[in-house]
Design a protein around this motif. Structure first.
Motif, PDB file in Angstrom:
ATOM      1  N   LEU A  72       0.828  -1.202   0.000  1.00 27.47           N
ATOM      2  CA  LEU A  72       0.000   0.000   0.000  1.00 27.47           C
ATOM      3  C   LEU A  72       0.860   1.248   0.000  1.00 27.47           C
ATOM      4  CD1 LEU A  72      -2.672  -0.951   2.683  1.00 27.47           C
ATOM      5  CD2 LEU A  72      -3.156  -0.544   0.273  1.00 27.47           C
ATOM      6  N   SER A  73       0.496   2.211  -0.834  1.00 31.68           N
ATOM      7  CA  SER A  73       1.125   3.528  -0.815  1.00 31.68           C
ATOM      8  C   SER A  73       0.239   4.487  -1.590  1.00 31.68           C
ATOM      9  CB  SER A  73       2.523   3.493  -1.459  1.00 31.68           C
ATOM     10  OG  SER A  73       2.420   3.433  -2.878  1.00 31.68           O
ATOM     11  N   ILE A  74       0.571   5.748  -1.511  1.00 31.15           N
ATOM     12  CA  ILE A  74       0.050   6.744  -2.452  1.00 31.15           C
ATOM     13  C   ILE A  74       1.278   7.237  -3.203  1.00 31.15           C
ATOM     14  CG2 ILE A  74      -1.135   8.942  -2.762  1.00 31.15           C
ATOM     15  CD1 ILE A  74      -2.541   8.438  -0.089  1.00 31.15           C
ATOM     16  N   SER A  75       1.356   6.911  -4.477  1.00 34.96           N
ATOM     17  CA  SER A  75       2.567   7.199  -5.233  1.00 34.96           C
ATOM     18  C   SER A  75       2.228   7.506  -6.681  1.00 34.96           C
ATOM     19  CB  SER A  75       3.532   6.008  -5.152  1.00 34.96           C
ATOM     20  OG  SER A  75       2.904   4.821  -5.607  1.00 34.96           O
ATOM     21  N   ALA A  76       3.246   7.974  -7.410  1.00 36.00           N
ATOM     22  CA  ALA A  76       3.089   8.245  -8.841  1.00 36.00           C
ATOM     23  C   ALA A  76       4.451   8.187  -9.497  1.00 36.00           C
ATOM     24  CB  ALA A  76       2.434   9.607  -9.070  1.00 36.00           C
ATOM     25  N   ASP A  77       4.442   7.851 -10.763  1.00 33.97           N
ATOM     26  CA  ASP A  77       5.672   7.772 -11.543  1.00 33.97           C
ATOM     27  C   ASP A  77       5.734   8.980 -12.460  1.00 33.97           C
ATOM     28  OD1 ASP A  77       7.972   6.992 -12.779  1.00 33.97           O
ATOM     29  OD2 ASP A  77       7.139   5.237 -13.770  1.00 33.97           O
ATOM     30  N   GLY A  78       6.328  10.061 -11.954  1.00 37.58           N
ATOM     31  CA  GLY A  78       6.344  11.314 -12.711  1.00 37.58           C
ATOM     32  C   GLY A  78       5.180  12.192 -12.304  1.00 37.58           C
ATOM     33  N   ARG A  79       4.482  12.735 -13.286  1.00 36.06           N
ATOM     34  CA  ARG A  79       3.381  13.648 -12.990  1.00 36.06           C
ATOM     35  C   ARG A  79       2.417  13.032 -11.987  1.00 36.06           C
ATOM     36  NH1 ARG A  79       2.684  18.088 -15.919  1.00 36.06           N
ATOM     37  NH2 ARG A  79       0.482  18.190 -15.373  1.00 36.06           N
ATOM     38  N   VAL A  80       2.028  13.858 -10.994  1.00 32.48           N
ATOM     39  CA  VAL A  80       1.095  13.389  -9.981  1.00 32.48           C
ATOM     40  C   VAL A  80      -0.232  14.145 -10.072  1.00 32.48           C
ATOM     41  CG1 VAL A  80       2.003  14.954  -8.220  1.00 32.48           C
ATOM     42  CG2 VAL A  80       0.829  12.875  -7.525  1.00 32.48           C
ATOM     43  N   GLU A  81      -0.201  15.372 -10.609  1.00 31.92           N
ATOM     44  CA  GLU A  81      -1.388  16.177 -10.905  1.00 31.92           C
ATOM     45  C   GLU A  81      -2.098  16.741  -9.683  1.00 31.92           C
ATOM     46  OE1 GLU A  81      -3.911  14.007 -13.577  1.00 31.92           O
ATOM     47  OE2 GLU A  81      -2.262  13.561 -14.956  1.00 31.92           O
ATOM     48  N   SER A  82      -1.680  16.336  -8.500  1.00 32.95           N
ATOM     49  CA  SER A  82      -2.343  16.831  -7.290  1.00 32.95           C
ATOM     50  C   SER A  82      -1.346  17.380  -6.267  1.00 32.95           C
ATOM     51  CB  SER A  82      -3.183  15.715  -6.653  1.00 32.95           C
ATOM     52  OG  SER A  82      -2.369  14.587  -6.369  1.00 32.95           O
ATOM     53  N   ILE A  83      -0.089  17.559  -6.679  1.00 30.29           N
ATOM     54  CA  ILE A  83       0.922  18.220  -5.851  1.00 30.29           C
ATOM     55  C   ILE A  83       1.498  19.320  -6.738  1.00 30.29           C
ATOM     56  CG2 ILE A  83       2.924  17.952  -4.339  1.00 30.29           C
ATOM     57  CD1 ILE A  83       0.747  16.048  -3.538  1.00 30.29           C
ATOM     58  N   LEU A  84       0.937  20.518  -6.651  1.00 32.43           N
ATOM     59  CA  LEU A  84       1.225  21.559  -7.633  1.00 32.43           C
ATOM     60  C   LEU A  84       1.745  22.831  -6.977  1.00 32.43           C
ATOM     61  CD1 LEU A  84      -1.961  21.181  -9.889  1.00 32.43           C
ATOM     62  CD2 LEU A  84       0.278  20.107 -10.200  1.00 32.43           C
ATOM     63  N   HIS A 244      -0.955   5.676  -8.026  1.00 30.20           N
ATOM     64  CA  HIS A 244      -0.767   4.243  -7.812  1.00 30.20           C
ATOM     65  C   HIS A 244      -0.760   3.943  -6.316  1.00 30.20           C
ATOM     66  CE1 HIS A 244       1.587   4.550 -11.839  1.00 30.20           C
ATOM     67  NE2 HIS A 244       0.294   4.440 -12.053  1.00 30.20           N
ATOM     68  N   HIS A 245      -0.952   2.676  -5.979  1.00 30.75           N
ATOM     69  CA  HIS A 245      -1.048   2.295  -4.566  1.00 30.75           C
ATOM     70  C   HIS A 245      -0.183   1.078  -4.229  1.00 30.75           C
ATOM     71  CE1 HIS A 245      -4.738   4.626  -5.431  1.00 30.75           C
ATOM     72  NE2 HIS A 245      -4.560   5.081  -4.222  1.00 30.75           N
ATOM     73  N   GLU A 246       0.851   0.823  -5.040  1.00 30.92           N
ATOM     74  CA  GLU A 246       1.744  -0.301  -4.782  1.00 30.92           C
ATOM     75  C   GLU A 246       2.880   0.120  -3.841  1.00 30.92           C
ATOM     76  OE1 GLU A 246       0.957   0.621  -8.044  1.00 30.92           O
ATOM     77  OE2 GLU A 246      -0.685  -0.841  -8.110  1.00 30.92           O
ATOM     78  N   LEU A 247       3.559  -0.877  -3.303  1.00 31.50           N
ATOM     79  CA  LEU A 247       4.752  -0.621  -2.494  1.00 31.50           C
ATOM     80  C   LEU A 247       5.774  -1.728  -2.791  1.00 31.50           C
ATOM     81  CD1 LEU A 247       6.023   1.313  -0.441  1.00 31.50           C
ATOM     82  CD2 LEU A 247       5.080  -0.102   1.384  1.00 31.50           C
ATOM     83  N   GLY A 248       6.156  -1.816  -4.062  1.00 27.11           N
ATOM     84  CA  GLY A 248       7.125  -2.801  -4.488  1.00 27.11           C
ATOM     85  C   GLY A 248       8.549  -2.275  -4.382  1.00 27.11           C
ATOM     86  N   GLU A 249       9.466  -2.944  -5.029  1.00 25.27           N
ATOM     87  CA  GLU A 249      10.878  -2.570  -4.938  1.00 25.27           C
ATOM     88  C   GLU A 249      11.137  -1.157  -5.458  1.00 25.27           C
ATOM     89  OE1 GLU A 249      13.530  -5.388  -6.644  1.00 25.27           O
ATOM     90  OE2 GLU A 249      12.785  -7.071  -5.460  1.00 25.27           O
ATOM     91  N   ALA A 250      10.478  -0.785  -6.555  1.00 18.84           N
ATOM     92  CA  ALA A 250      10.691   0.548  -7.120  1.00 18.84           C
ATOM     93  C   ALA A 250      10.223   1.639  -6.166  1.00 18.84           C
ATOM     94  CB  ALA A 250       9.967   0.675  -8.462  1.00 18.84           C
ATOM     95  N   GLU A 251       9.076   1.413  -5.535  1.00 16.87           N
ATOM     96  CA  GLU A 251       8.566   2.402  -4.577  1.00 16.87           C
ATOM     97  C   GLU A 251       9.456   2.479  -3.341  1.00 16.87           C
ATOM     98  OE1 GLU A 251       5.442   1.418  -7.360  1.00 16.87           O
ATOM     99  OE2 GLU A 251       6.600   0.103  -6.049  1.00 16.87           O
ATOM    100  N   GLN A 252       9.940   1.336  -2.878  1.00 13.58           N
ATOM    101  CA  GLN A 252      10.817   1.336  -1.709  1.00 13.58           C
ATOM    102  C   GLN A 252      12.123   2.062  -2.001  1.00 13.58           C
ATOM    103  OE1 GLN A 252      11.098  -2.690   0.037  1.00 13.58           O
ATOM    104  NE2 GLN A 252       9.084  -3.103  -0.842  1.00 13.58           N
TER     105      GLN A 252
END
Length: 281
Positions: A72-84, A244-252
């Motif tokens: 579980l996470s709140i994440s994004a790969d690049g543009r997030v559109e809600s942190i401006l 996205h809401h994953e918490l895999g290796e890339a997010e860690q």
């Protein structure tokens, strides 16, 4: 253990995880407690919540008190559109200027500070202001908004054809580091790992299943997100693909990179390890 008090960020970026719980599609012995990130952070650290999404930087500041729930996470790969970040000048031209940052956030304020110091290489003064774009820009040379507030303000800026530069912090972070950005993780109290590990197991399973159900019901998520935010359908539709809401290796790895820069900037006092439930170093 009595009913689990579960924090729920009010923004639409959490709807995919909470939809099934709100609609009774999953049953658990939980009480949903809603609020902005800053409020939920404080409630959790004050012992008023058992589990909550917590701003990533607040986990770093209190890592010894927390266990991260897996998947579980709140994440994004690049543009997030809600942190401006809204400004009349490019960020690189704001040396010595005053920046208004929302009182609703913790991680995004730190992210902006890191970007100014290490990416844009300018020194700014930050002041905390309630999340209102016009009031913020009246008091400062730039304004940071997050969540639904940011998206609604951006839509109004576009509608009014205002000549403002809008910087997406997720996009800037990606350009700077090449990494995703993780804005929040779900946590519980470290003490529960000793006193009630079965509660963590059950909660982690429940939230993961809730996320999977939510993601499988896109039309319902779109309807609920549009109704709550008032944003146009096409904006909400695209946003649900962005968050996205994953918490895999890339997010860690992304989280640890963020923490490294927070350490370099003196925002946290020591480097951070991720204490994820069920994972052993």
């Amino acid at each position: 253990m009595s009913e689990v008090r579960l924090g729920q960020v009010e923004y639409i970026n959490c709807i995919p995880v909470y939809h099934a719980l709100e609609e009774g599609l999953l049953v658990g012995d939980i009480e949903l407690v809603k609020g902005p990130p800053s409020k939920l952070n404080k409630m959790f650290l004050d012992g008023e919540l058992d589990i909550t999404p917590i701003s990533s930087i607040e986990y770093a500041r209190h890592a010894n008190q927390c266990i991260i729930l897996p998947n579980l996470s709140i994440s994004a790969d690049g543009r997030v559109e809600s942190i401006l970040f809204f400004s009349q000048l490019p960020p690189t031209e704001l040396e010595g200027k005053t920046i208004a940052v929302t009182t609703s956030s913790a991680t995004s304020v730190v992210l902006l500070r890191i970007l100014f110091e290490h990416f844009y290489h300018v020194d700014v003064e930050m002041i905390s202001v309630a999340p209102d774009l016009d009031a913020m820009l009246a008091a400062a040379d730039g304004a940071l908004l997050i969540g639904d507030d940011a998206m609604q303000a951006h839509q109004q800026v576009l509608k009014d054809h205002r000549e403002l530069i809008v910087t997406d912090l997720g996009e800037a972070w990606k350009e700077f580091t090449g990494h995703k950005m993780v804005y929040a993780v779900w946590v519980t109290h470290a003490a529960l790992g000793q006193t009630a590990p079965h509660v963590i197991d059950q909660a982690a399973s429940l939230l993961y299943e809730a996320k999977q159900i939510g993601l499988s019901q896109r039309e319902a998520l779109l309807e609920k997100s549009q109704r709550r935010s008032g944003l146009p359908f096409e904006v909400v539709d695209h946003y649900l693909d962005t968050i996205h809401h994953e918490l895999g290796e890339a997010e860690q790895k992304a989280l640890l990179t963020f923490y490294d820069y927070a350490y370099k900037s003196g925002i946290i006092e020591e480097r951070v390890k991720l204490n994820i439930w069920g994972l052993v170093d």
